[in-house]
Design an enzyme around this catalytic site. Structure first.
Site, PDB file in Angstrom:
ATOM      1  N   ASP A   1       0.819  -1.212   0.000  1.00 26.21           N
ATOM      2  CA  ASP A   1       0.000   0.000   0.000  1.00 26.21           C
ATOM      3  C   ASP A   1       0.854   1.264   0.000  1.00 26.21           C
ATOM      4  OD1 ASP A   1      -2.281  -1.445  -0.133  1.00 26.21           O
ATOM      5  OD2 ASP A   1      -2.951  -1.073   1.915  1.00 26.21           O
TER       6      ASP A   1
ATOM      7  N   THR B   1     -10.615   3.736   5.778  1.00 23.69           N
ATOM      8  CA  THR B   1     -10.252   2.401   6.261  1.00 23.69           C
ATOM      9  C   THR B   1      -8.783   2.329   6.685  1.00 23.69           C
ATOM     10  OG1 THR B   1      -9.855   1.739   3.972  1.00 23.69           O
ATOM     11  CG2 THR B   1     -12.004   1.207   4.910  1.00 23.69           C
TER      12      THR B   1
ATOM     13  N   ASN C   1      -4.980   9.336   1.166  1.00 22.31           N
ATOM     14  CA  ASN C   1      -5.703   8.760   2.300  1.00 22.31           C
ATOM     15  C   ASN C   1      -6.131   9.805   3.313  1.00 22.31           C
ATOM     16  OD1 ASN C   1      -5.999   6.058   1.732  1.00 22.31           O
ATOM     17  ND2 ASN C   1      -4.212   5.392   2.877  1.00 22.31           N
TER      18      ASN C   1
END
Length: 265
Positions: free
Chosen positions: A75, A185, A145
């Site tokens: 990620d 998340t 994010n």
């Protein structure tokens, strides 16, 4: 179709995995280019040689010339790819060769079928917003994010928070997070924020270890402009965009809004 492969320079790759990657691309007859750091690492690991015309510079979009970018790693690699190659408008697909693969959600085992689907046009493209952070330097910082402000020492900090010019709260504690739906998340979830569907047009504002227990996460429309004013008793705080941190002095003011550009997944 032409594919761009992206991996962070210095990533530890397994020779067999890389050979499988290149073999799958060759079986599908999909031409590809590699970022210069990945090409050097792959050459060292496998002994393979790559032509200069099959290498691109992530800092120079004129060298891209591809339809889709494949992020090859975890990620962290995906986030880096999204904020470099992805900001040029090239859609990004994550191949997980690392440990954490929530964003890089195609496994190494699923790669051959994913390449077939790409070549045959069996895929869709979804727009994902970016955060634009100003106040640190002349140029904005971008986050896929989340953007977070965290205490740098042992004392709690106070973050005055304004939404479209109206004061929402002063968050006393370890800090505060502003998250995109994709980031709901990630760090935001770990501090008690809600899971947000990817197509929701919103941000999540969430305190980190608040001193006042009535402080809860808030969902905001993504048209909002959020300003943070930091008070930290003279100590520097750490601000971070997707984990890329930078020192923020006491009294600093930072403004965050939805960026004019997006990443396409």
């Amino acid at each position: 179709m032409k594919i761009m492969l992206y991996s962070r320079p210095g990533t530890r790759h397994i020779a067999g995995d890389l050979r499988n990657l290149f073999a799958a691309l060759n079986r599908c007859k999909i031409p590809f280019k590699m970022n210069c750091g990945f090409a050097a690492d792959a050459s060292n690991v496998t002994g393979m040689e790559f032509r200069a015309e099959d290498i691109y510079d992530p800092a120079d979009p004129s060298t891209y010339g591809s339809d889709i970018a494949l992020s090859y790693g975890g990620d962290g690699t995906f986030l880096e790819c999204a904020k470099t190659v992805g900001m040029s408008g090239v859609p990004v697909l994550g191949i997980n060769s690392g440990r954490l693969g929530f964003l890089a959600n195609v496994s190494k085992e699923g790669l051959p079928q994913a390449l077939i689907d790409l070549k045959q046009g069996r895929y869709g493209v979804r727009e994902s917003p970016l955060l634009e952070i100003r106040g640190r330097a002349a140029e904005p910082v971008y986050a896929f994010n989340e953007f977070s402000i965290q205490r740098g020492g042992t004392d709690m900090i106070a973050v005055e928070t304004y939404v479209d010019g109206e004061m929402v709260a002063t968050y006393w504690g370890d800090g505060v997070i502003l998250s995109t739906p994709a980031g709901s998340t990630a760090y935001c979830l770990s501090v008690g924020g809600p899971v947000v569907a990817p197509d929701c047009e919103c941000f999540v504002l969430a305190p980190i270890a608040p001193h006042n227990l009535t402080m809860r996460p808030i969902v905001l429309p993504d048209t909002s402009t959020v300003e943070f004013r930091i008070s930290s008793r003279g100590q520097d705080t750490a601000s971070a965009a997707d984990g890329e941190s930078f020192d923020t002095p006491d009294g600093a003011a930072l403004t965050v809004k939805r960026a004019d550009r997006s990443v396409f997944l």
